[in-house]
Write a protein that holds these residues in place. Structure first.
Motif, PDB file in Angstrom:
ATOM      1  N   ASP A 198       4.990   5.073  -3.161  1.00  0.00           N
ATOM      2  CA  ASP A 198       4.004   4.135  -3.707  1.00  0.00           C
ATOM      3  C   ASP A 198       4.319   2.706  -3.308  1.00  0.00           C
ATOM      4  OD1 ASP A 198       2.643   6.198  -4.957  1.00  0.00           O
ATOM      5  OD2 ASP A 198       3.794   6.011  -6.812  1.00  0.00           O
ATOM      6  N   ALA A 199       5.602   2.398  -3.140  1.00  0.00           N
ATOM      7  CA  ALA A 199       6.026   1.057  -2.754  1.00  0.00           C
ATOM      8  C   ALA A 199       6.861   1.166  -1.487  1.00  0.00           C
ATOM      9  CB  ALA A 199       6.844   0.420  -3.875  1.00  0.00           C
ATOM     10  N   TYR A 200       6.569   0.318  -0.522  1.00  0.00           N
ATOM     11  CA  TYR A 200       7.269   0.381   0.759  1.00  0.00           C
ATOM     12  C   TYR A 200       7.225  -0.988   1.418  1.00  0.00           C
ATOM     13  CZ  TYR A 200       8.309   1.693   5.598  1.00  0.00           C
ATOM     14  OH  TYR A 200       8.852   1.785   6.843  1.00  0.00           O
ATOM     15  N   ALA A 201       8.349  -1.419   1.954  1.00  0.00           N
ATOM     16  CA  ALA A 201       8.402  -2.666   2.722  1.00  0.00           C
ATOM     17  C   ALA A 201       8.892  -2.320   4.127  1.00  0.00           C
ATOM     18  CB  ALA A 201       9.342  -3.676   2.080  1.00  0.00           C
ATOM     19  N   HIS A 202       8.163  -2.753   5.115  1.00  0.00           N
ATOM     20  CA  HIS A 202       8.543  -2.530   6.503  1.00  0.00           C
ATOM     21  C   HIS A 202       9.798  -3.356   6.741  1.00  0.00           C
ATOM     22  CE1 HIS A 202       8.255  -2.408  10.851  1.00  0.00           C
ATOM     23  NE2 HIS A 202       7.340  -1.481  10.721  1.00  0.00           N
ATOM     24  N   PHE A 203      10.938  -2.720   6.934  1.00  0.00           N
ATOM     25  CA  PHE A 203      12.204  -3.439   6.876  1.00  0.00           C
ATOM     26  C   PHE A 203      13.132  -3.020   7.997  1.00  0.00           C
ATOM     27  CE2 PHE A 203      13.574  -6.253   3.516  1.00  0.00           C
ATOM     28  CZ  PHE A 203      14.881  -6.522   3.864  1.00  0.00           C
ATOM     29  N   THR A 204      12.647  -3.095   9.222  1.00  0.00           N
ATOM     30  CA  THR A 204      13.494  -2.746  10.361  1.00  0.00           C
ATOM     31  C   THR A 204      14.284  -3.971  10.785  1.00  0.00           C
ATOM     32  OG1 THR A 204      11.705  -3.256  11.870  1.00  0.00           O
ATOM     33  CG2 THR A 204      11.900  -0.970  11.169  1.00  0.00           C
ATOM     34  N   SER A 205      14.964  -3.893  11.901  1.00  0.00           N
ATOM     35  CA  SER A 205      15.788  -4.987  12.382  1.00  0.00           C
ATOM     36  C   SER A 205      14.969  -6.280  12.486  1.00  0.00           C
ATOM     37  CB  SER A 205      16.346  -4.632  13.763  1.00  0.00           C
ATOM     38  OG  SER A 205      16.923  -5.762  14.358  1.00  0.00           O
ATOM     39  N   PRO A 206      15.436  -7.357  11.872  1.00  0.00           N
ATOM     40  CA  PRO A 206      14.651  -8.602  11.891  1.00  0.00           C
ATOM     41  C   PRO A 206      14.540  -9.234  13.274  1.00  0.00           C
ATOM     42  CG  PRO A 206      16.752  -8.937  10.797  1.00  0.00           C
ATOM     43  CD  PRO A 206      16.634  -7.464  11.065  1.00  0.00           C
ATOM     44  N   ILE A 207      15.324  -8.795  14.233  1.00  0.00           N
ATOM     45  CA  ILE A 207      15.175  -9.356  15.577  1.00  0.00           C
ATOM     46  C   ILE A 207      14.027  -8.697  16.326  1.00  0.00           C
ATOM     47  CG2 ILE A 207      17.595 -10.045  15.780  1.00  0.00           C
ATOM     48  CD1 ILE A 207      18.025  -7.545  17.549  1.00  0.00           C
ATOM     49  N   ARG A 208      13.425  -7.646  15.726  1.00  0.00           N
ATOM     50  CA  ARG A 208      12.364  -6.920  16.407  1.00  0.00           C
ATOM     51  C   ARG A 208      10.971  -7.374  15.998  1.00  0.00           C
ATOM     52  NH1 ARG A 208      12.528  -1.099  15.526  1.00  0.00           N
ATOM     53  NH2 ARG A 208      10.867  -1.131  17.047  1.00  0.00           N
ATOM     54  N   ARG A 209      10.760  -7.666  14.714  1.00  0.00           N
ATOM     55  CA  ARG A 209       9.405  -7.931  14.241  1.00  0.00           C
ATOM     56  C   ARG A 209       9.360  -9.140  13.317  1.00  0.00           C
ATOM     57  NH1 ARG A 209       9.636  -2.132  13.862  1.00  0.00           N
ATOM     58  NH2 ARG A 209       8.242  -1.207  15.382  1.00  0.00           N
ATOM     59  N   TYR A 210       8.396  -9.990  13.584  1.00  0.00           N
ATOM     60  CA  TYR A 210       8.208 -11.172  12.743  1.00  0.00           C
ATOM     61  C   TYR A 210       7.887 -10.796  11.291  1.00  0.00           C
ATOM     62  CZ  TYR A 210       6.639 -15.733  11.181  1.00  0.00           C
ATOM     63  OH  TYR A 210       6.485 -16.899  10.488  1.00  0.00           O
ATOM     64  N   LEU A 265       0.802  -1.214   0.000  1.00  0.00           N
ATOM     65  CA  LEU A 265       0.000   0.000   0.000  1.00  0.00           C
ATOM     66  C   LEU A 265       0.842   1.275   0.000  1.00  0.00           C
ATOM     67  CD1 LEU A 265      -2.622  -1.168   2.656  1.00  0.00           C
ATOM     68  CD2 LEU A 265      -2.831  -1.228   0.161  1.00  0.00           C
ATOM     69  N   GLY A 266       2.165   1.127  -0.015  1.00  0.00           N
ATOM     70  CA  GLY A 266       3.032   2.293   0.031  1.00  0.00           C
ATOM     71  C   GLY A 266       3.143   2.842   1.442  1.00  0.00           C
ATOM     72  N   HIS A 267       3.615   4.085   1.544  1.00  0.00           N
ATOM     73  CA  HIS A 267       3.780   4.724   2.845  1.00  0.00           C
ATOM     74  C   HIS A 267       3.322   6.165   2.718  1.00  0.00           C
ATOM     75  CE1 HIS A 267       5.642   6.390   6.423  1.00  0.00           C
ATOM     76  NE2 HIS A 267       5.908   5.153   6.838  1.00  0.00           N
ATOM     77  N   PHE A 268       2.247   6.534   3.431  1.00  0.00           N
ATOM     78  CA  PHE A 268       1.677   7.872   3.330  1.00  0.00           C
ATOM     79  C   PHE A 268       2.674   8.930   3.779  1.00  0.00           C
ATOM     80  CE2 PHE A 268      -0.477  11.448   5.362  1.00  0.00           C
ATOM     81  CZ  PHE A 268      -1.197  11.943   4.292  1.00  0.00           C
ATOM     82  N   GLY A 269       3.244   8.758   4.978  1.00  0.00           N
ATOM     83  CA  GLY A 269       4.141   9.757   5.546  1.00  0.00           C
ATOM     84  C   GLY A 269       5.384  10.008   4.718  1.00  0.00           C
ATOM     85  N   LEU A 270       5.901   8.977   4.075  1.00  0.00           N
ATOM     86  CA  LEU A 270       7.102   9.110   3.234  1.00  0.00           C
ATOM     87  C   LEU A 270       6.753   9.392   1.776  1.00  0.00           C
ATOM     88  CD1 LEU A 270       9.214   6.153   4.684  1.00  0.00           C
ATOM     89  CD2 LEU A 270       9.439   8.601   5.184  1.00  0.00           C
ATOM     90  N   ASP A 271       5.454   9.397   1.447  1.00  0.00           N
ATOM     91  CA  ASP A 271       4.972   9.632   0.092  1.00  0.00           C
ATOM     92  C   ASP A 271       5.601   8.649  -0.898  1.00  0.00           C
ATOM     93  OD1 ASP A 271       3.437  10.818  -1.885  1.00  0.00           O
ATOM     94  OD2 ASP A 271       4.952  12.327  -2.361  1.00  0.00           O
TER      95      ASP A 271
END
Length: 192
Positions: free
Chosen positions: A36-48, A28-34
């Motif tokens: 169109d394409a966005y992957a939630h990609f933080t530290s893999p030890i934090r989020r499944y 769905l993209g990221h509204f705040g960063l404007d």
């Protein structure tokens, strides 16, 4: 100080309107960063969900079949979104309870010249420190006594039965701690 009042009310309103991120099989993209394409990609030890994205990308880069099909990703996304909201609610309740217990035991925090940041029947929402750190609510009955008060249709003013404006959104209002609402985890306030 009128500009400060407006800013505090707008800040609070925007905060309440913003939704927490939800995970989805659809990009769905990221509204705040404007974006169109966005992957939630933080530290893999934090989020499944990050591990899921890493597995999918690793398989794609290696030219292998995707480990999870779209239906599985949709199911895992819904599960992770719900668990994230449950964890956030628990965190809010815990922090709120600790802060509220501290305030209940503190003599110097007995009264505040708080800012009215929300009006929604039957509640008046007050920002105690005028910085978003401590909030409470006051029932209209606490203010009106025998007179029946109402909130206008736009949530901008508290009105007397005569239609006279008693309080406005954004104005300062002196209040005291009446107690703690255990069920909602919020401070129960009353006029001074």
């Amino acid at each position: 100080s009128s500009d400060l009042s407006k800013r505090r009310v707008v800040d609070q309103g925007l905060f309440q309107l913003m939704q927490r991120a939800i995970y989805s099989e659809e990009n769905l993209g990221h509204f705040g960063l404007d974006l169109d394409a966005y992957a939630h990609f933080t530290s893999p030890i934090r989020r499944y969900p990050d591990l899921i994205a890493h597995r999918q990308l690793k398989a794609m880069l290696a030219g292998k079949d995707w480990p999870h099909n779209e239906e599985e990703v949709a199911e895992m996304s819904a599960h992770c979104s719900e668990r994230g909201m449950q964890a956030k609610r628990l965190e809010w309740e815990l922090v709120s309870s600790v802060c509220n217990m501290h305030l209940m035991n503190s003599e110097e925090s007995a009264t505040w010249n708080a800012r009215i940041v929300g009006l929604k029947v039957p509640w008046i929402f007050l920002d105690l420190e005028d910085n978003g750190s401590f909030q409470g609510r006051m029932h209209l009955r606490q203010l009106g006594g025998r007179e029946r008060l109402q909130i206008d249709e736009h949530g901008l003013s508290v009105l007397k039965e005569s239609g006279e404006v008693l309080l406005n959104l954004g104005q300062k209002f002196e209040c005291r701690l009446r107690g703690l609402d255990i069920w909602s985890g919020s401070l129960d306030l009353a006029p001074v």
